[in-house]
Scaffold this motif. Structure first.
Motif, mmCIF file in Angstrom:
data_model
loop_
_atom_site.group_PDB
_atom_site.id
_atom_site.type_symbol
_atom_site.label_atom_id
_atom_site.label_comp_id
_atom_site.label_asym_id
_atom_site.label_seq_id
_atom_site.Cartn_x
_atom_site.Cartn_y
_atom_site.Cartn_z
ATOM 1 N N PHE A 126 6.170 7.813 1.626
ATOM 2 C CA PHE A 126 6.288 9.230 2.056
ATOM 3 C C PHE A 126 7.461 10.102 1.189
ATOM 4 N N ILE A 127 8.621 9.278 1.388
ATOM 5 C CA ILE A 127 9.874 9.824 1.079
ATOM 6 C C ILE A 127 9.772 9.772 -0.377
ATOM 7 N N VAL A 128 9.203 8.849 -1.253
ATOM 8 C CA VAL A 128 9.006 8.731 -2.744
ATOM 9 C C VAL A 128 8.194 10.021 -3.006
ATOM 10 N N VAL A 129 7.079 10.409 -2.607
ATOM 11 C CA VAL A 129 6.057 11.329 -2.902
ATOM 12 C C VAL A 129 6.975 12.779 -2.937
ATOM 13 N N VAL A 130 7.885 12.786 -1.736
ATOM 14 C CA VAL A 130 8.644 14.044 -1.850
ATOM 15 C C VAL A 130 9.914 14.044 -2.860
ATOM 16 N N VAL A 131 10.240 12.949 -2.868
ATOM 17 C CA VAL A 131 11.429 12.953 -4.037
ATOM 18 C C VAL A 131 10.919 13.314 -5.572
ATOM 19 N N GLU A 132 9.417 12.852 -5.596
ATOM 20 C CA GLU A 132 8.870 13.159 -6.903
ATOM 21 C C GLU A 132 9.048 14.512 -7.268
ATOM 22 N N MET A 133 8.622 15.300 -6.129
ATOM 23 C CA MET A 133 8.446 16.845 -6.078
ATOM 24 C C MET A 133 9.962 17.437 -6.761
ATOM 25 N N ALA A 134 11.077 16.586 -6.438
ATOM 26 C CA ALA A 134 12.207 17.197 -6.782
ATOM 27 C C ALA A 134 12.570 16.932 -8.142
ATOM 28 N N GLN A 135 11.925 16.235 -8.822
ATOM 29 C CA GLN A 135 11.876 15.832 -10.159
ATOM 30 C C GLN A 135 11.489 17.052 -11.190
ATOM 31 N N ILE A 136 10.454 17.925 -10.527
ATOM 32 C CA ILE A 136 9.932 18.901 -11.255
ATOM 33 C C ILE A 136 10.257 20.305 -10.384
ATOM 34 N N VAL A 194 1.025 14.462 0.116
ATOM 35 C CA VAL A 194 1.892 14.169 1.357
ATOM 36 C C VAL A 194 0.688 14.243 2.600
ATOM 37 N N PHE A 195 -0.149 15.203 2.775
ATOM 38 C CA PHE A 195 -1.047 15.214 3.875
ATOM 39 C C PHE A 195 -2.266 14.104 3.606
ATOM 40 N N VAL A 196 -2.494 13.788 2.698
ATOM 41 C CA VAL A 196 -3.573 12.697 2.462
ATOM 42 C C VAL A 196 -2.781 11.432 2.939
ATOM 43 N N LEU A 197 -1.547 11.218 2.600
ATOM 44 C CA LEU A 197 -0.650 10.030 3.218
ATOM 45 C C LEU A 197 -0.603 10.084 4.704
ATOM 46 N N ILE A 198 -0.490 11.328 5.354
ATOM 47 C CA ILE A 198 -0.089 11.584 6.597
ATOM 48 C C ILE A 198 -1.589 11.154 7.421
ATOM 49 N N PHE A 199 -2.726 11.764 6.921
ATOM 50 C CA PHE A 199 -3.859 11.641 7.401
ATOM 51 C C PHE A 199 -4.644 10.398 7.214
ATOM 52 N N PHE A 200 -4.378 9.664 6.337
ATOM 53 C CA PHE A 200 -4.901 8.286 5.862
ATOM 54 C C PHE A 200 -3.667 7.277 5.300
ATOM 55 N N PRO A 201 -3.090 6.822 6.550
ATOM 56 C CA PRO A 201 -1.845 5.974 6.108
ATOM 57 C C PRO A 201 -2.096 4.828 5.586
ATOM 58 N N ASP A 202 -3.463 4.341 6.010
ATOM 59 C CA ASP A 202 -3.940 2.829 5.418
ATOM 60 C C ASP A 202 -3.595 2.761 3.830
ATOM 61 N N ILE A 203 -3.809 4.059 2.923
ATOM 62 C CA ILE A 203 -3.507 3.734 1.903
ATOM 63 C C ILE A 203 -2.154 3.251 1.161
ATOM 64 N N ALA A 204 -1.170 3.383 2.112
ATOM 65 C CA ALA A 204 0.112 2.890 1.800
ATOM 66 C C ALA A 204 0.495 1.527 2.600
ATOM 67 N N THR A 205 -0.399 1.184 3.825
ATOM 68 C CA THR A 205 -0.087 0.179 4.556
ATOM 69 C C THR A 205 -1.077 -1.066 4.344
ATOM 70 N N TRP A 206 -2.231 -0.755 3.848
ATOM 71 C CA TRP A 206 -3.354 -1.908 3.959
ATOM 72 C C TRP A 206 -2.914 -3.178 2.891
ATOM 73 N N LEU A 207 -2.573 -2.776 1.513
ATOM 74 C CA LEU A 207 -2.100 -3.748 0.798
ATOM 75 C C LEU A 207 -0.952 -4.813 1.172
ATOM 76 N N PRO A 208 0.093 -3.904 1.600
ATOM 77 C CA PRO A 208 1.217 -4.992 2.213
ATOM 78 C C PRO A 208 1.064 -5.619 3.242
ATOM 79 N N GLU A 209 0.112 -5.179 4.320
ATOM 80 C CA GLU A 209 -0.324 -6.048 5.310
ATOM 81 C C GLU A 209 -1.015 -7.137 5.331
#
Length: 433
Positions: free
Chosen positions: A366-376, A413-428
């Motif tokens: 989540f924080i990386v996506v938001v930090v990505e915004m800061a690049q532009i 960001v909203f995709v991540l919030i409503f579908f958190p498994d996108i980020a957590t499924w692989l590491p789990e």
């Protein structure tokens, strides 16, 4: 005491940053003042101990290795080879060769870890090629600005390394968590480019010559070296055969081999890559050292605990807290680079997210996506400055061209919030070493 400490910290921080002091030194200065004013512990002894502890982390050794790998690849013909390999397959898609910007950045992000290196490597080849084919200038710049930020998410990500070291979380798990969100974001960028190609009246590129399937496959050989390198680096971590540090070492050896095969590994390029990696690593290490000392100083004042308690008293829902953090990071991202934003705030933010029951691996993405915004985002969006140097456009023009990509990241960001498994499924489900 907490409110007085907050005022002092903020005043000294903005005073130092506004005077042009390096971010790392500014953090050390703020922490030193806080220790002297609000604690009885000797500030000098605490600073030496904290800096040594922060700098001697074994996990942190992956950082300079991945930076060096990106520096080596930056000096190869990788961008030229990627364009030759990708363009025959991208030309027939809606949006045409604009997709080479996005896919090229996605591929290079998987072996770089740096947004700036990704942008420079892909842009130095694609910008003149797309201009020669009469592609819309704002789309050339916009797709490059947005897609280059994938260097912060797709492993190996320097920002994820810094985040993992700061909160003492597995770098490998964070890397694996970034794969699917990075690919989803790349597909969203491609969808935008496709829709633009279909509906925009300004889209009138020169048609590409017809190529047979055999010719396309033949050109794909240029992609083989970088794909092999990606499989070695990411595959070794996902399968549990290597830690992030070991995978970084494999990546350095592989990038040197690739440079040697392309005959671009000279003594000059070798020393330049080594010096470039040293400069970048030293800058990040200084920021991390300053952040570690600042975290200790704030811990003595009780500021993080007080702020976490205050947030808890507001009784915010998980969604409301994330929206507040989204706005917060977008604002500070306008003035600080991504790594500085993370290390400066995580000591305060971490207790909040843990108290709210937010998964720290998910929050890293989540924080990386938001930090990505800061690049532009102006005025300090680093990718905007890089593009200004490459295209010679005014900053306002570049920022407007990148604005749709900023909107896509907000949607992500909203995709991540409503579908958190996108980020957590692989590491789990990754194989544990």
């Amino acid at each position: 005491m907490e409110f007085a400490a907050t005022g002092v910290f903020l005043f000294v921080l903005f005073l130092l940053l506004g005077s042009g002091v390096w971010v790392g030194l500014a953090l050390l200065g703020v922490a030193f003042v806080g220790m002297e004013l609000f604690t009885s512990r000797p500030a000098g002894d605490a600073m030496m101990t904290t800096i040594w502890s922060a700098s001697s982390s074994w996990t942190l050794t992956a950082l300079p290795m991945f930076i060096w790998m990106g520096e080596i690849l930056f000096r190869t013909r990788l961008s030229e080879d990627m364009f030759k390999g990708l363009s025959p397959w991208m030309a027939k898609l809606p949006g045409g060769l604009l997709h080479t910007n996005i896919v090229g950045c996605t591929v290079f992000a998987a072996v770089s870890g740096s947004s700036a290196a990704t942008l420079t490597t892909v842009g130095k080849m694609s910008i003149p090629e797309l201009r020669a084919r009469n592609y819309p200038e704002k789309m050339i710049i916009g797709t490059l600005a947005g897609a280059a930020t994938l260097g912060l998410m797709i492993p190996p990500s320097l920002t994820l390394i810094v985040y993992g070291v700061t909160i003492n979380e597995s770098i490998t798990k964070l890397f694996i968590a970034g794969i699917l969100p990075g690919l989803v974001l790349a597909l969203m960028f491609m969808a935008y480019a496709s829709l633009y190609g279909i509906f925009s009246k300004d889209y009138k590129p020169t048609p590409e010559p017809e190529m047979s399937l055999l010719e396309r496959v033949k050109n794909s050989r240029f992609l083989i070296p970088v794909i092999v390198l990606i499989l070695i680096v990411i595959g070794s971590m996902y399968l549990g055969y290597a830690t992030a540090t070991e995978a970084a070492a494999f990546g350095v050896v592989g990038s040197m081999a690739l440079a040697a095969l392309q005959r671009s590994l000279t003594w000059t390029s070798f020393t330049q890559s080594l010096l470039g990696a040293t400069r970048t690593s030293a800058m990040i290490a200084l920021i991390l050292a300053g952040a570690a000392f600042l975290s200790l100083s704030m811990g003595f004042t009780g500021l993080p605990r007080a702020l976490a308690s205050f947030i808890a008293s507001l009784d915010l829902s998980r969604f409301e807290l994330l929206m507040a953090l989204l706005v917060f990071y977008i604002i500070i991202g306008c003035f600080l680079d991504g790594i500085s934003s993370v290390v400066l705030t995580i000591a305060v933010v971490e207790p909040m997210i843990r108290q709210a029951g937010i998964d720290v691996i998910w929050f890293g993405i989540f924080i990386v996506v938001v930090v990505e915004m800061a690049q532009i985002t102006p005025p300090i969006g680093f990718n905007l400055f890089v593009l200004q140097g490459m295209t010679h456009h005014e900053m306002n023009y570049i920022a407007k061209a990148a604005l749709p990509m900023f909107g896509i990241m907000v949607v992500m960001v909203f995709v991540l919030i409503f579908f958190p498994d996108i980020a957590t499924w692989l590491p789990e489900n990754m194989r544990q070493r």
